[in-house]
Design an enzyme around this catalytic site. Structure first.
Site, PDB file in Angstrom:
ATOM      1  N   SER A 266       0.842  -1.190   0.000  1.00  0.00           N
ATOM      2  CA  SER A 266       0.000   0.000   0.000  1.00  0.00           C
ATOM      3  C   SER A 266       0.890   1.258   0.000  1.00  0.00           C
ATOM      4  CB  SER A 266      -0.939  -0.064   1.209  1.00  0.00           C
ATOM      5  OG  SER A 266      -1.905   0.945   1.162  1.00  0.00           O
TER       6      SER A 266
ATOM      7  N   ASP B 226      -9.673  -4.323  -5.648  1.00  0.00           N
ATOM      8  CA  ASP B 226      -8.993  -3.670  -4.525  1.00  0.00           C
ATOM      9  C   ASP B 226      -9.915  -2.743  -3.710  1.00  0.00           C
ATOM     10  OD1 ASP B 226      -5.965  -2.919  -3.571  1.00  0.00           O
ATOM     11  OD2 ASP B 226      -7.329  -1.223  -3.413  1.00  0.00           O
TER      12      ASP B 226
ATOM     13  N   HIS C 294      -8.405  -4.560  -0.734  1.00  0.00           N
ATOM     14  CA  HIS C 294      -7.131  -3.951  -0.337  1.00  0.00           C
ATOM     15  C   HIS C 294      -6.492  -4.611   0.879  1.00  0.00           C
ATOM     16  CE1 HIS C 294      -4.055  -1.001  -0.706  1.00  0.00           C
ATOM     17  NE2 HIS C 294      -4.188  -0.628   0.554  1.00  0.00           N
TER      18      HIS C 294
END
Ligand SMILES: *[C@@H]1O[C@H](CO)[C@@H](O)[C@H](O)[C@H]1NC(C)=O
Ligand SMILES: *[C@@H]1O[C@H](CO)[C@@H](O)[C@H](O)[C@H]1NC(C)=O
Ligand SMILES: *[C@@H]1O[C@H](CO)[C@@H](O)[C@H](O)[C@H]1NC(C)=O
Ligand SMILES: *[C@@H]1O[C@H](CO)[C@@H](O)[C@H](O)[C@H]1NC(C)=O
Ligand SMILES: *[C@@H]1O[C@H](CO)[C@@H](O)[C@H](O)[C@H]1NC(C)=O
Ligand SMILES: CC(=O)N[C@H]1CO[C@H](CO)[C@@H](O)[C@@H]1O
Length: 290
Positions: A100, A216, A271
């Site tokens: 990330s 995501d 995510h």
């Protein structure tokens, strides 16, 4: 004869220890995501050790929780200094994984500390092309509208947050280039004294692995994880059609042309799944950590 046997045994011991050095895996440094901490990457670290026994894995433990919102350059300098110390212990090289925001932070380290010895860089669902999306924004700024966020972020004050540093509003590119102190420099969209150094930090990698996918829901557009991004109509322009790719401004084309850029588009992961999904660790990350 006895002497011969002894020499033979010594030779085999020598051979075995030489082989052991050869198959030893390079150390791995993992940079956690926004609001995360070193411990959130422990599952990945454990799995790497199951598949590649005795790998030394370092989990970055700076800028945890809310302090992960501190400005990106500040984080790059501090985390980078830690990683440089780790490298000094491992002159044969290390691997670097960023998840990330941690993947963008890691790219900053590679570019700024361009004398690094990183072999493989894995960017795991990171907003490498920037970020422009409501869901992501509302994790930190619950009442801010995506369309209006530029008014906050594209200011001197707004640049004091990590998110502001890579907020990339496709409708206000002039302000992005004027105010953002991080992403346009990292991409060499703004030419600076540091530009050629930044590029050399990328082109010296042995491998760059980009992992991301359409489910995501946080990285927006999700193609940002592959260096794709929105144009002014919010249509996604793929990496290979991006000006910074076509003119090789920070080395992506060089990597790709020499077969050192590996891109994986994987569905079925939101995510928060990327760093715990064992298939991804086993099949798309660990094979590159030799
Ligand atoms: C490469 O393209 C970028 C656009 O992303 C531009 O800002 C930059 O000036 C270009 N660099 C060169 C060396 O042409
Ligand atoms: C960039 O480098 C040039 C030549 O070395 C120097 O004159 C200039 O002041 C530098 N600019 C910045 C912003 O440091
Ligand atoms: C956006 O769409 C309009 C109308 O369809 C078109 O004229 C324009 O060229 C598009 N702009 C971009 C950057 O694609
Ligand atoms: C680079 O990567 C893209 C997509 O991953 C690929 O289609 C293209 O052929 C590659 N090579 C070059 C030289 O751009
Ligand atoms: C893990 O990732 C793989 C590859 O994208 C995907 O097929 C699978 O559904 C994911 N599994 C879980 C439990 O999320
Ligand atoms: C972000 C960054 O690395 N900025 C540096 C670029 O180079 C100048 C000097 O040439 C420094 O002053 C900046 O800090």
């Amino acid at each position: 004869m006895g002497c011969y046997v002894r020499n033979l045994i010594l030779f085999y011991i020598f051979l075995a220890s030489a082989l052991c050095t050869c198959v030893a895996y390079k150390p791995v440094v993992i940079v956690h995501g926004v609001l995360g901490d070193g411990n959130t990457m422990k599952d990945m670290s454990d799995r790497i050790n199951e598949l590649h026994p005795n790998t030394k894995v370092y989990l970055v433990d700076r800028f945890e929780g809310w302090s992960s919102l501190r400005p990106m350059w500040h984080q790059v300098l501090e985390v980078g200094a830690d990683i440089m110390k780790i490298m000094a212990f491992h002159p044969d090289g290390i691997h670097l994984i960023g998840y990330s925001q941690g993947g963008l932070l890691a790219r900053g380290v590679l570019e700024y500390f361009n004398f690094h010895n990183v072999h493989t860089f894995v960017s795991l669902s990171s907003p490498q092309g920037g970020q422009y999306g409501t869901k992501f924004l509302h994790i930190f700024f619950p009442t801010l509208a995506c369309e209006e966020a530029y008014e906050l972020f594209y200011s001197v004050v707004g640049q004091h947050t990590s998110v502001g540093n890579y907020w990339n509003d496709p409708h206000h590119q002039d302000l992005y280039l004027k105010y953002s102190v991080f992403l346009p420099y990292l991409n060499n969209e703004i030419y600076s004294n540091n530009s050629s150094n930044f590029k050399s930090g990328i082109t010296k990698l042995k491998k760059m692995v980009l992992i991301g996918g359409p489910d995501d829901e946080v990285i927006t557009p999700w193609q940002s994880s592959h260096f794709g991004y929105f144009d002014a109509n919010e249509t996604v322009v793929e990496m290979t059609d991006q000006p910074y790719y076509k003119n090789d401004s920070f080395g992506l084309l060089t990597l790709n042309k020499s077969g050192r850029l590996q891109i994986f588009e994987l569905s079925g992961n939101t995510h928060i799944d990327w760093h715990i999904n064992q298939t991804i660790i086993d099949d798309y990350i660990v094979p590159f950590l030799d």
